[in-house]
Scaffold this motif. Structure first.
Motif, short mmCIF file in Angstrom:
data_model
loop_
_atom_site.label_atom_id
_atom_site.label_comp_id
_atom_site.label_asym_id
_atom_site.label_seq_id
_atom_site.Cartn_x
_atom_site.Cartn_y
_atom_site.Cartn_z
N LEU A 260 -131.92 -56.26 3.25
CA LEU A 260 -130.51 -55.90 3.01
C LEU A 260 -129.66 -56.19 4.24
CD1 LEU A 260 -131.09 -52.58 1.03
CD2 LEU A 260 -130.11 -54.69 0.12
N TYR B 44 -129.04 -47.67 1.11
CA TYR B 44 -129.03 -48.48 2.34
C TYR B 44 -128.16 -47.81 3.40
CZ TYR B 44 -127.66 -52.44 5.34
OH TYR B 44 -127.40 -53.26 6.41
N MET C 257 -135.00 -52.65 3.84
CA MET C 257 -133.83 -52.42 4.69
C MET C 257 -133.51 -53.69 5.49
SD MET C 257 -132.58 -49.36 4.23
CE MET C 257 -131.62 -48.99 5.71
#
Length: 297
Positions: free
Chosen positions: A270, A233, A267
């Protein structure tokens, strides 16, 4: 360049590996453990080693690096070594003295990056770069306002190459990251895996990042570990991530973050974990006029 050594360019022309090995540790950890784990990290493929005067392990870190140079595993130019100026050396006439003390501990001629551990003036740091004792200089724990004060300083000779801050999915620093990118300053994430071990100054009731169900779900989807997802990430956002472990299998796992990519939807999920939560709030310094965490970012 191999997968193990993917780098990001700094604003002064140097390169910094996107994944670093952090050497901060509990006081209970022996010096020999730091020596051995740093050697293992280098054997595993880590080339970015993050240390600090206040960690009290520069001697062992330097010994491990020199030992791997002597073994022919690496050359000095293969290693990107960071250390940090501690608060006891903040007076301008002591800044270079502090760096020279660190170099004596490492028994090396220079560091690749010298950071101000907490917000102070950068002028004396520039002299360390001019003297060849540090290839690059940067800052740590600076907020946007403090960075702007440096960037707007008349006669600034060297812009900080990076700002090392706590950064993980629970504190993704997206606004600070955007600001740093706009000024060609790299964001470096410490505690990129949250707080993985008992530390006296971390709230023991704090959420354990690597057990987060969303993170674990994405890890399962990609057949990866939660730590690998947390690190991927960061590097996918252009953030340099520092990962700490004493276990060789975890080090090997961590360095595999360059072997896969996360799709945009993961992404974004997250990103949604952000709760502006700090494992290291530095409350002890909250009354200091330069305390960096009072601002939004």
């Amino acid at each position: 360049m191999s997968l193990k050594q993917q780098c990001v360019g700094l604003n002064d022309g140097h390169l910094m590996p996107l994944l670093g090995y952090g050497t901060s540790q509990n006081r209970e950890v022996s010096a020999s453990k730091i020596f051995e784990s740093t050697k293992i990290a280098i054997d595993t493929g880590f080339r970015h080693i993050d240390s600090a005067y206040v960690y009290k392990n520069e001697k062992e870190t330097g010994q491990a690096i020199r030992s791997k140079i002597a073994d022919g595993v690496v050359k000095r130019e293969d290693i990107f070594l960071t250390t940090k100026l501690w608060c006891t050396f903040h007076r301008p006439e002591l800044v270079q003295v502090g760096l020279e003390r660190s170099l004596k501990n490492f028994q090396l001629e220079f560091v690749d990056l010298y950071l101000i551990h907490f917000p102070i003036s950068i002028k004396a740091m520039e002299k360390c770069k001019d003297a060849g004792l540090a290839k690059s200089i940067g800052v740590s724990n600076f907020n946007r306002r403090q960075l702007e004060m440096i960037l707007n300083k008349p006669g600034l000779k060297y812009k900080p190459v990076c700002n090392q801050v706590e950064c993980h999915p629970y504190l993704n620093q997206s606004k600070l990251l955007d600001f740093c990118k706009s000024r060609d300053i790299i964001l470096v994430a410490y505690a990129a895996l949250g707080s993985q071990r008992p530390i006296t100054w971390v709230d023991q009731n704090a959420p354990f990042l690597l057990n987060d169900p969303v993170l674990c779900s994405i890890a399962k989807k990609h057949n990866r570990s939660p730590a690998q997802i947390a690190l991927r990430y960061q590097v996918q956002r252009g953030v340099v991530a520092l990962a700490h472990s004493y276990e060789q299998n975890e080090m090997k796992e961590n360095i595999q973050v360059f072997e896969f990519q996360l799709p945009l939807e993961d992404m974004e999920v997250l990103d949604g974990l952000n709760r502006n939560f700090r494992y290291f709030p530095l409350d002890i310094a909250a009354e200091h006029p330069n305390f960096p965490f009072s601002d939004e970012y």
